[in-house]
Every structure is written in C-alpha cells, then in structure tokens.
Scaffold this motif. Sequence first.
Motif, PDB file in Angstrom:
ATOM      1  N   THR A   1       0.736  -1.309  -0.006  1.00 19.97           N
ATOM      2  CA  THR A   1      -0.120   0.029   0.012  1.00 19.97           C
ATOM      3  C   THR A   1       0.917   1.145  -0.086  1.00 19.97           C
ATOM      4  O   THR A   1       2.006   1.188   0.372  1.00 19.97           O
ATOM      5  CB  THR A   1      -0.886   0.038   1.187  1.00 19.97           C
ATOM      6  N   PHE A   2       0.337   2.571  -0.379  1.00 22.63           N
ATOM      7  CA  PHE A   2       1.053   3.653  -0.455  1.00 22.63           C
ATOM      8  C   PHE A   2       0.249   4.775   0.027  1.00 22.63           C
ATOM      9  O   PHE A   2       0.376   5.852  -0.271  1.00 22.63           O
ATOM     10  CB  PHE A   2       1.357   3.812  -1.900  1.00 22.63           C
ATOM     11  N   CYS A   3      -0.504   4.632   1.091  1.00 19.38           N
ATOM     12  CA  CYS A   3      -1.185   5.623   1.647  1.00 19.38           C
ATOM     13  C   CYS A   3      -0.399   6.687   2.222  1.00 19.38           C
ATOM     14  O   CYS A   3      -0.970   7.957   1.995  1.00 19.38           O
ATOM     15  CB  CYS A   3      -2.254   5.140   2.887  1.00 19.38           C
ATOM     16  N   GLY A   4       0.651   6.588   2.484  1.00 19.68           N
ATOM     17  CA  GLY A   4       1.712   7.541   3.216  1.00 19.68           C
ATOM     18  C   GLY A   4       2.053   8.661   2.066  1.00 19.68           C
ATOM     19  O   GLY A   4       2.394   9.572   2.551  1.00 19.68           O
ATOM     20  N   SER A   5       1.692   8.238   0.838  1.00 21.55           N
ATOM     21  CA  SER A   5       2.226   9.257  -0.025  1.00 21.55           C
ATOM     22  C   SER A   5       1.026   9.617  -1.120  1.00 21.55           C
ATOM     23  O   SER A   5       1.120  10.087  -1.977  1.00 21.55           O
ATOM     24  CB  SER A   5       3.393   8.853  -1.011  1.00 21.55           C
ATOM     25  N   CYS A   6      -0.307   9.392  -0.371  1.00 22.28           N
ATOM     26  CA  CYS A   6      -1.366   9.750  -1.266  1.00 22.28           C
ATOM     27  C   CYS A   6      -1.824  11.286  -1.339  1.00 22.28           C
ATOM     28  O   CYS A   6      -2.262  11.811  -0.161  1.00 22.28           O
ATOM     29  CB  CYS A   6      -2.486   9.034  -0.486  1.00 22.28           C
ATOM     30  N   THR A   7      -1.519  11.739  -2.214  1.00 20.18           N
ATOM     31  CA  THR A   7      -1.628  13.267  -2.391  1.00 20.18           C
ATOM     32  C   THR A   7      -2.958  13.868  -3.145  1.00 20.18           C
ATOM     33  O   THR A   7      -2.940  14.774  -4.003  1.00 20.18           O
ATOM     34  CB  THR A   7      -0.444  13.879  -3.293  1.00 20.18           C
TER      35      THR A   7
ATOM     36  N   ALA B   1      -6.795  14.356  -4.435  1.00 19.45           N
ATOM     37  CA  ALA B   1      -8.489  14.478  -4.048  1.00 19.45           C
ATOM     38  C   ALA B   1      -9.290  14.017  -5.153  1.00 19.45           C
ATOM     39  O   ALA B   1      -8.766  13.918  -6.442  1.00 19.45           O
ATOM     40  CB  ALA B   1      -8.625  15.942  -3.737  1.00 19.45           C
ATOM     41  N   ARG B   2     -10.694  13.616  -4.983  1.00 19.37           N
ATOM     42  CA  ARG B   2     -11.502  13.034  -6.019  1.00 19.37           C
ATOM     43  C   ARG B   2     -12.628  13.908  -5.906  1.00 19.37           C
ATOM     44  O   ARG B   2     -13.180  14.336  -4.763  1.00 19.37           O
ATOM     45  CB  ARG B   2     -11.653  11.742  -5.793  1.00 19.37           C
ATOM     46  N   LEU B   3     -13.134  14.284  -6.999  1.00 22.70           N
ATOM     47  CA  LEU B   3     -14.357  14.999  -6.979  1.00 22.70           C
ATOM     48  C   LEU B   3     -15.346  14.228  -8.039  1.00 22.70           C
ATOM     49  O   LEU B   3     -14.884  14.093  -9.078  1.00 22.70           O
ATOM     50  CB  LEU B   3     -14.292  16.451  -7.775  1.00 22.70           C
TER      51      LEU B   3
ATOM     52  N   THR C   1     -11.549  12.555   0.134  1.00 18.97           N
ATOM     53  CA  THR C   1     -10.085  12.341   0.195  1.00 18.97           C
ATOM     54  C   THR C   1      -9.738  10.958   0.219  1.00 18.97           C
ATOM     55  O   THR C   1      -8.517  10.860   0.542  1.00 18.97           O
ATOM     56  CB  THR C   1     -10.011  13.001   1.577  1.00 18.97           C
ATOM     57  N   CYS C   2     -10.529   9.895  -0.009  1.00 19.51           N
ATOM     58  CA  CYS C   2      -9.895   8.727  -0.228  1.00 19.51           C
ATOM     59  C   CYS C   2     -10.878   7.928  -1.146  1.00 19.51           C
ATOM     60  O   CYS C   2     -12.042   8.103  -1.126  1.00 19.51           O
ATOM     61  CB  CYS C   2      -9.853   8.004   1.265  1.00 19.51           C
ATOM     62  N   LEU C   3     -10.331   7.118  -1.884  1.00 24.85           N
ATOM     63  CA  LEU C   3     -11.109   6.074  -2.783  1.00 24.85           C
ATOM     64  C   LEU C   3     -12.198   5.314  -1.813  1.00 24.85           C
ATOM     65  O   LEU C   3     -13.087   4.894  -2.569  1.00 24.85           O
ATOM     66  CB  LEU C   3     -10.171   5.116  -3.465  1.00 24.85           C
TER      67      LEU C   3
ATOM     68  N   ASP D   1      -7.350  11.858   7.373  1.00 24.40           N
ATOM     69  CA  ASP D   1      -6.216  10.848   8.149  1.00 24.40           C
ATOM     70  C   ASP D   1      -6.539   9.454   7.525  1.00 24.40           C
ATOM     71  O   ASP D   1      -6.378   8.557   8.093  1.00 24.40           O
ATOM     72  CB  ASP D   1      -6.764  10.713   9.436  1.00 24.40           C
ATOM     73  N   ASP D   2      -7.040   9.523   6.074  1.00 23.70           N
ATOM     74  CA  ASP D   2      -7.331   8.225   5.473  1.00 23.70           C
ATOM     75  C   ASP D   2      -6.054   7.479   5.321  1.00 23.70           C
ATOM     76  O   ASP D   2      -4.985   7.786   5.010  1.00 23.70           O
ATOM     77  CB  ASP D   2      -7.739   8.599   3.948  1.00 23.70           C
ATOM     78  N   ARG D   3      -6.310   6.090   5.467  1.00 26.31           N
ATOM     79  CA  ARG D   3      -4.935   5.177   5.240  1.00 26.31           C
ATOM     80  C   ARG D   3      -5.768   3.803   5.071  1.00 26.31           C
ATOM     81  O   ARG D   3      -5.273   2.864   5.670  1.00 26.31           O
ATOM     82  CB  ARG D   3      -3.975   5.062   6.342  1.00 26.31           C
ATOM     83  N   TYR D   4      -7.020   3.676   4.364  1.00 21.24           N
ATOM     84  CA  TYR D   4      -7.719   2.582   4.285  1.00 21.24           C
ATOM     85  C   TYR D   4      -7.128   1.403   4.014  1.00 21.24           C
ATOM     86  O   TYR D   4      -7.055   0.211   4.496  1.00 21.24           O
ATOM     87  CB  TYR D   4      -9.205   2.854   3.350  1.00 21.24           C
TER      88      TYR D   4
HETATM   89 FE1  SF4 Z   1      -5.088   7.108  -0.828  1.00 22.42          FE
HETATM   90 FE2  SF4 Z   1      -7.213   6.154   0.457  1.00 22.42          FE
HETATM   91 FE3  SF4 Z   1      -6.036   4.812  -1.559  1.00 22.42          FE
HETATM   92 FE4  SF4 Z   1      -4.917   5.084   0.975  1.00 22.42          FE
HETATM   93  S1  SF4 Z   1      -6.573   3.923   0.391  1.00 22.42           S
HETATM   94  S2  SF4 Z   1      -3.794   5.473  -1.253  1.00 22.42           S
HETATM   95  S3  SF4 Z   1      -5.677   7.155   1.611  1.00 22.42           S
HETATM   96  S4  SF4 Z   1      -7.194   6.806  -1.702  1.00 22.42           S
END
Ligand code: SF4
Length: 337
Positions: free
Chosen positions: A259-265, A267-269, A277-279, A312-315
């Motif tokens: 996973t790569f949540c730590g570098s997730c930059t 936004a989704r509209l 702010t997260c998928l 604070d997303d990190r699903y």
């Molecule tokens: Fe970004 Fe959410 Fe995917 Fe993590 S789970 S990479 S925060 S969209």
Amino acid sequence: MTTDVRDQFSRPLQDLRISIMDRCNFRCTYCMPKEIFGDDYVFLPEEELLSFDEITRAAEQFAALGVKKIRLTGGEPLLRKDVPELIASLREIEGIEDIALTTNAVMLPKQAKPLYEAGLERVNVSLDALHIDVFQEMSGRKTSPNAVLRGIDAAVEAGLGVKVNMVVRKGVNDEEVIPMARYCKEKGLNLRFIEFMDVGQTNGWDFSQVVSKKELLERVSQIAPLEALERNYFGEVASRYRYRDSDVEVGFISSVTETFCGSCTRARLSADGKLFTCLFSEEGSDLRSIIRDGATDGQIRDWIQGVWGKRDDRYSELRTEESARNRRKIEMSYIGG
Ligand code: SF4
Ligand code: SAM
Ligand code: SF4
C-alpha cells in the motif's frame, strides 16, 4: 483512530481527479457488474452533474491550493458531450501543468484529435484482455477488444501519450498477463497492472481474487528481465520497471499488497460535486452546494482546505477481509478510480 499530525502535513494536495460522468458504455465485472448496473439502474440526472463552468471554477481553487495535475475520469468521461471545451478551459488555469484522461477508449477514434488540440496531454486506456472471450467477460459487453485497440491507435496518432491499464482478476483474466505484456512491449506502450481492489460494494471482491504485484512481476519477467526505475515524483502510485532489452516500461499499482497511503496526495471530485479524500471513503463533502450557494473563491478555498486538513485516510494500510466486506464504500464508477 487518532489523527497523525505528521500525516496531515506530509501529504500535500497535489492531484485532482474529476469524474465528469457516472454512466458508462461498459459493465466491467470489477467496477459496474451488469447484475447490479442493469437497464433499470438509476444514474444521476443531468442537473445534478457539475457543469463545465462549475468544474473549472472548482479546479481553479484547487490549483490555487497547489494542485498541478488534473485527471478527468468517470464512469466513461467521453460519454459527456464537448469534453474538448472543458479541457480548453482547464488548460487556461494558472498552475495546472498536466491534464490527463482515463477512458475505455471506444470513443477515441472520433475524439482523440479534438481532445489533443484542446490541450489534453495523456490518456490512460483500460484494457484487460486481448482474447475476445476474456475481454467480453471482463468488460460485460459484446464489444470486440479491437474497438479499444483502434482507440489506442487513434490516440497515438493524434499525439497523445498513452498508458494502458489492466486490472487483473485471478481466474478471470490472469492468463492474459503475458499476452498483454508482449503486445504492449511490441507496440511501445507503457502497461500498468492494477491489483483488483475492493472499491464499492458490488464487485464481489475477496483477497483470493487478487494477483499480487510480486506474482505479476515474476510472470512479466519471463518475457525479458526487468529493472526497477526511480519514482518520478512524490505520490506516484505505480512502481515502474523497464525491460532491459528495450526502453518500454511496465508498471504495477499494488494498492492491496504494497500500500502507499503515506504518499497519497490525491483528491477526488465526483460528477455531482462531492469531494472525497480517499477512494474508500464512506461519504464525500458537498462542494457543489458551496459553489451553488454563491461562495466566493476565497470561501471555496477555505472550505477545501478545511476538508483536506482533517484527512486521516489510510484505508489500504488497514484493510482486512472484514473491512472489505462490511465498510459502506462508494462505487468506483461514481468516484472515478
Ligand atoms: Fe489514498 Fe485512500 Fe488509497 Fe490510501 S486507501 S492510497 S489514502 S485513496
Ligand atoms: N471508464 C474509464 C476507464 O475504464 O478507464 C474511466 C473510469 S474507471 C472507474 C478508472 C480506472 O479504475 C480504470 O483504469 C479501471 O480499470 C479502474 N478500476 C475500476 N474498478 C477497479 C477495481 N475494482 N480494482 C482496480 N481498479 C479498478
Ligand atoms: Fe466503465 Fe471504466 Fe468502470 Fe469499466 S472500469 S465499467 S469502462 S467506468
């Protein structure tokens, strides 16, 4: 869960994905299974969609907050009329350096040239198989994969950069990994394998259907040895490799196994103006109302900053079989991938 302050400040808002259409002419098993998205499925009425002026206004505010890249997506974005007009408006926005579009490519033979002329730089084309039966099973339609291949050719001819995205679902299209890799290598196309994700509620996902990046890498290495490439920029989602015997790249988007949540930059509209702010969010924040209620540009920016600042997303880091099954997640065709 407590909010990690470092997390909030180390993931700048860099990219914006805008869904411009929730409908699609395909019914991919992993995204819009036809058993759920049948003829009677109710999509958004037109007045609910953000207009091109509203999309451009929103994008201007995101750009003022540091967004440099915009990707248009859907559903199928090219089902929306006059997309080149939207591209031309987005092109004018100060600070936007890159505009891309994700598509199933069926409409590219007609649209690639006007899109390029309007300022589109790149397309990502989804193609999950070359074998007609497998393609039809994955896409849920009786279309030939040649329709997508013609779209790819039209995009290349028009001058657009092209990447091919392949979602791999074990036991359905994983036999196509090597043929797809060979085809793309021969054509000089950058192919990216995407691990099947548990987005939405309808695609019947479980871990056993995921082919991991590790396994994909091993399989593709049979064609020719691969060497890892440096990431191009912070927040790049694909890990990139190059065949040692050519300049062609191949990428892996390992959203499940690495996973790569730590570098997730990103936004989704959504097409109806909800900011996510997260998928894997359960719900979005209503930007359309803010815009339609007459907010000033500054108010819109403050509102966006407020939403992003609380993130604070990190699903994907926390995913379990249980969260994949029980969390109420929005559909991929709605949020746009
Ligand atoms: Fe970004 Fe959410 Fe995917 Fe993590 S789970 S990479 S925060 S969209
Ligand atoms: N219709 C366009 C297309 O297919 O390219 C754009 C929208 S589609 C939702 C965006 C991307 O999401 C595509 O590359 C698609 O393969 C990917 N996608 C959809 N559902 C997925 C899933 N469950 N797991 C992984 N990727 C998925
Ligand atoms: Fe349509 Fe793209 Fe979803 Fe396939 S992945 S159903 S083409 S939106």
